[in-house]
Every structure is written in C-alpha cells, then in structure tokens.
Motif scaffolding. Structure first.
Motif, PDB file in Angstrom:
ATOM      1  N   GLN A  46       0.843  -1.193   0.000  1.00  0.00           N
ATOM      2  CA  GLN A  46       0.000   0.000   0.000  1.00  0.00           C
ATOM      3  C   GLN A  46       0.877   1.241   0.000  1.00  0.00           C
ATOM      4  O   GLN A  46       1.788   1.364   0.816  1.00  0.00           O
ATOM      5  CB  GLN A  46      -0.880   0.049   1.252  1.00  0.00           C
ATOM      6  CG  GLN A  46      -2.018  -0.925   1.245  1.00  0.00           C
ATOM      7  CD  GLN A  46      -2.887  -0.706   2.473  1.00  0.00           C
ATOM      8  OE1 GLN A  46      -2.407  -0.767   3.594  1.00  0.00           O
ATOM      9  NE2 GLN A  46      -4.171  -0.441   2.245  1.00  0.00           N
ATOM     10  N   GLU A  47       0.587   2.152  -0.911  1.00  0.00           N
ATOM     11  CA  GLU A  47       1.260   3.448  -0.949  1.00  0.00           C
ATOM     12  C   GLU A  47       0.434   4.426  -0.139  1.00  0.00           C
ATOM     13  O   GLU A  47      -0.764   4.584  -0.389  1.00  0.00           O
ATOM     14  CB  GLU A  47       1.385   3.954  -2.391  1.00  0.00           C
ATOM     15  CG  GLU A  47       2.242   3.092  -3.296  1.00  0.00           C
ATOM     16  CD  GLU A  47       3.728   3.160  -2.968  1.00  0.00           C
ATOM     17  OE1 GLU A  47       4.152   4.008  -2.159  1.00  0.00           O
ATOM     18  OE2 GLU A  47       4.478   2.348  -3.532  1.00  0.00           O
ATOM     19  N   LYS A  48       1.062   5.045   0.862  1.00  0.00           N
ATOM     20  CA  LYS A  48       0.397   6.064   1.669  1.00  0.00           C
ATOM     21  C   LYS A  48       1.241   7.324   1.604  1.00  0.00           C
ATOM     22  O   LYS A  48       2.342   7.321   1.066  1.00  0.00           O
ATOM     23  CB  LYS A  48       0.222   5.584   3.108  1.00  0.00           C
ATOM     24  CG  LYS A  48      -0.728   4.401   3.201  1.00  0.00           C
ATOM     25  CD  LYS A  48      -1.083   4.095   4.621  1.00  0.00           C
ATOM     26  CE  LYS A  48      -2.100   2.960   4.659  1.00  0.00           C
ATOM     27  NZ  LYS A  48      -2.480   2.634   6.028  1.00  0.00           N
ATOM     28  N   GLU A  49       0.731   8.395   2.162  1.00  0.00           N
ATOM     29  CA  GLU A  49       1.402   9.685   2.065  1.00  0.00           C
ATOM     30  C   GLU A  49       2.824   9.667   2.641  1.00  0.00           C
ATOM     31  O   GLU A  49       3.744  10.254   2.079  1.00  0.00           O
ATOM     32  CB  GLU A  49       0.570  10.759   2.765  1.00  0.00           C
ATOM     33  CG  GLU A  49       0.993  12.160   2.404  1.00  0.00           C
ATOM     34  CD  GLU A  49      -0.003  13.185   2.886  1.00  0.00           C
ATOM     35  OE1 GLU A  49       0.458  14.172   3.491  1.00  0.00           O
ATOM     36  OE2 GLU A  49      -1.207  13.012   2.656  1.00  0.00           O
ATOM     37  N   ASP A  50       3.033   8.963   3.755  1.00  0.00           N
ATOM     38  CA  ASP A  50       4.342   8.967   4.418  1.00  0.00           C
ATOM     39  C   ASP A  50       5.301   7.896   3.906  1.00  0.00           C
ATOM     40  O   ASP A  50       6.496   7.938   4.187  1.00  0.00           O
ATOM     41  CB  ASP A  50       4.188   8.834   5.932  1.00  0.00           C
ATOM     42  CG  ASP A  50       3.460   7.562   6.338  1.00  0.00           C
ATOM     43  OD1 ASP A  50       2.754   6.967   5.497  1.00  0.00           O
ATOM     44  OD2 ASP A  50       3.588   7.167   7.520  1.00  0.00           O
ATOM     45  N   VAL A 136       4.374  -6.005   9.412  1.00  0.00           N
ATOM     46  CA  VAL A 136       4.211  -4.786   8.616  1.00  0.00           C
ATOM     47  C   VAL A 136       5.585  -4.162   8.417  1.00  0.00           C
ATOM     48  O   VAL A 136       6.303  -3.903   9.380  1.00  0.00           O
ATOM     49  CB  VAL A 136       3.262  -3.781   9.294  1.00  0.00           C
ATOM     50  CG1 VAL A 136       3.159  -2.506   8.472  1.00  0.00           C
ATOM     51  CG2 VAL A 136       1.895  -4.399   9.509  1.00  0.00           C
ATOM     52  N   ILE A 137       5.945  -3.955   7.156  1.00  0.00           N
ATOM     53  CA  ILE A 137       7.224  -3.343   6.800  1.00  0.00           C
ATOM     54  C   ILE A 137       6.910  -1.961   6.236  1.00  0.00           C
ATOM     55  O   ILE A 137       6.164  -1.834   5.261  1.00  0.00           O
ATOM     56  CB  ILE A 137       7.963  -4.193   5.746  1.00  0.00           C
ATOM     57  CG1 ILE A 137       8.121  -5.626   6.245  1.00  0.00           C
ATOM     58  CG2 ILE A 137       9.313  -3.569   5.403  1.00  0.00           C
ATOM     59  CD1 ILE A 137       8.327  -6.652   5.157  1.00  0.00           C
ATOM     60  N   PHE A 138       7.479  -0.942   6.864  1.00  0.00           N
ATOM     61  CA  PHE A 138       7.291   0.431   6.408  1.00  0.00           C
ATOM     62  C   PHE A 138       8.584   0.878   5.733  1.00  0.00           C
ATOM     63  O   PHE A 138       9.663   0.752   6.293  1.00  0.00           O
ATOM     64  CB  PHE A 138       6.986   1.356   7.589  1.00  0.00           C
ATOM     65  CG  PHE A 138       7.116   2.811   7.250  1.00  0.00           C
ATOM     66  CD1 PHE A 138       6.149   3.453   6.493  1.00  0.00           C
ATOM     67  CD2 PHE A 138       8.223   3.530   7.661  1.00  0.00           C
ATOM     68  CE1 PHE A 138       6.279   4.798   6.173  1.00  0.00           C
ATOM     69  CE2 PHE A 138       8.361   4.878   7.346  1.00  0.00           C
ATOM     70  CZ  PHE A 138       7.390   5.512   6.597  1.00  0.00           C
ATOM     71  N   ILE A 139       8.460   1.421   4.514  1.00  0.00           N
ATOM     72  CA  ILE A 139       9.595   1.986   3.785  1.00  0.00           C
ATOM     73  C   ILE A 139       9.321   3.475   3.621  1.00  0.00           C
ATOM     74  O   ILE A 139       8.288   3.860   3.063  1.00  0.00           O
ATOM     75  CB  ILE A 139       9.777   1.324   2.396  1.00  0.00           C
ATOM     76  CG1 ILE A 139       9.805  -0.202   2.487  1.00  0.00           C
ATOM     77  CG2 ILE A 139      11.017   1.885   1.706  1.00  0.00           C
ATOM     78  CD1 ILE A 139      10.955  -0.789   3.252  1.00  0.00           C
ATOM     79  N   ASP A 140      10.248   4.308   4.108  1.00  0.00           N
ATOM     80  CA  ASP A 140      10.093   5.759   4.063  1.00  0.00           C
ATOM     81  C   ASP A 140       9.811   6.215   2.629  1.00  0.00           C
ATOM     82  O   ASP A 140      10.435   5.752   1.677  1.00  0.00           O
ATOM     83  CB  ASP A 140      11.367   6.430   4.589  1.00  0.00           C
ATOM     84  CG  ASP A 140      11.237   7.929   4.720  1.00  0.00           C
ATOM     85  OD1 ASP A 140      10.108   8.453   4.691  1.00  0.00           O
ATOM     86  OD2 ASP A 140      12.281   8.581   4.852  1.00  0.00           O
ATOM     87  N   GLY A 141       8.873   7.143   2.491  1.00  0.00           N
ATOM     88  CA  GLY A 141       8.447   7.605   1.184  1.00  0.00           C
ATOM     89  C   GLY A 141       9.293   8.712   0.574  1.00  0.00           C
ATOM     90  O   GLY A 141       9.030   9.130  -0.551  1.00  0.00           O
ATOM     91  N   GLN A 142      10.299   9.193   1.294  1.00  0.00           N
ATOM     92  CA  GLN A 142      11.122  10.266   0.743  1.00  0.00           C
ATOM     93  C   GLN A 142      11.814   9.786  -0.532  1.00  0.00           C
ATOM     94  O   GLN A 142      12.457   8.753  -0.557  1.00  0.00           O
ATOM     95  CB  GLN A 142      12.169  10.712   1.760  1.00  0.00           C
ATOM     96  CG  GLN A 142      12.934  11.920   1.310  1.00  0.00           C
ATOM     97  CD  GLN A 142      13.837  12.443   2.428  1.00  0.00           C
ATOM     98  OE1 GLN A 142      13.838  11.932   3.534  1.00  0.00           O
ATOM     99  NE2 GLN A 142      14.602  13.463   2.114  1.00  0.00           N
TER     100      GLN A 142
END
Length: 164
Positions: A46-50, A136-142
C-alpha cells in the motif's frame, strides 16, 4: 542392586517423562511443533502519504529477523517457523524507492521460513513490526516518484536471480 544405583535411573526416568510433551502429536497426527507453524498466505503493498507499507499476512503471532543486503540493495524479512501456503509471489512496485516485493518459502536451520524480499532502487529508511498475526514493513516515502518509472530489464533479472 543397591539404592545408590537406582537414584540416577529414577532421575533419568523423570527427565524423560518431563520431556515427553515435546514429542506429543498435534492435530491430524502431525508433531505438535508443526501444528503451531505460522501459515503465511499473502502480502499486500500500500502506498500512503508517508511511505510504502508492505503487510505479510499470517495465521499466528510471527517471530522474524531482518537482514539488509547491499549488492543488489534489498531487505530480507524472515518469518521463522512459518510456511508459505501458496506458490512464491512477486509484485513490481517501481515507485522510485522500491523496485519489487516478493514472498518465497525456504527451509533454513531445520525449519520452514516465509521470506519477504524487498528490492530497492535506492537506499531508504525502514521499520519492521508485528500487528497481530501480520508483519508490517514500512519503507520511508522520501524520494518516491509521483509516477512509476519504466521497467529496466537488467534490474528485473538481478532480482529474479536473488530470489533463487
């Protein structure tokens, strides 16, 4: 036979009886350890704002380890004592940070492991945590691209090779 010789035998017998539950049979005649195996079914990106969130769905509270590799850049998340319930899965992401995500089943250290592999286009901060029975793996969106860039075949071949 003297009573001195019986104590070690009695102690050994007690230890064997205490360890018997480890060999108990679980559901449908499988060993109890196999019955407790985390059943991993799928993953979702899932692509989210952050940033980008990758959720690996399991059937029980997972135990995992993380390994970051640099050539080619990728992140490997191993869910121990987990069995992949389907064929290996792969999804192209190509958002400027992540090139693709894959989920494969491997056998390591005497147990089945479900391995999530995230291929990177460039280095990024990440965080891995559990959420119930999911990882859940979060990858920074910068640095993410607004629109996915065209696929580069040479990179795709590298990641397909890394999955083997």
């Amino acid at each position: 036979m003297s009573t001195k010789c019986k104590w070690p035998s009695l102690l050994l017998g007690i230890l064997l009886l205490a360890s018997a539950p480890a060999y108990a049979q679980g559901a449908k005649g499988r060993p109890a350890a196999a019955a407790a195996t985390n059943q991993v079914a799928s993953f979702k990106v899932q692509e989210k704002e952050d940033g980008t969130y990758i959720r690996i769905r399991g059937s029980s509270m997972p135990t995992f380890s993380v390994l970051k590799l640099s050539d080619p850049p990728r992140l490997s998340v191993d869910l121990s004592n987990s069995e992949l319930r389907s064929a290996a899965q792969q999804q192209a992401v190509r958002n400027g940070v992540i090139s693709q995500v894959a989920l494969v089943g491997v056998y390591a250290g005497g147990q089945s492991v479900a391995r999530g592999i995230i291929g990177f286009e460039k280095p990024a901060h990440y965080d891995v945590r559990t959420d119930g029975s999911d990882v859940v793996i979060f990858i920074d969106g910068q640095g993410r691209a607004k629109k996915a860039p065209a696929e580069r075949p040479e990179r795709k071949a590298e990641y397909e090779l890394a999955l083997k």
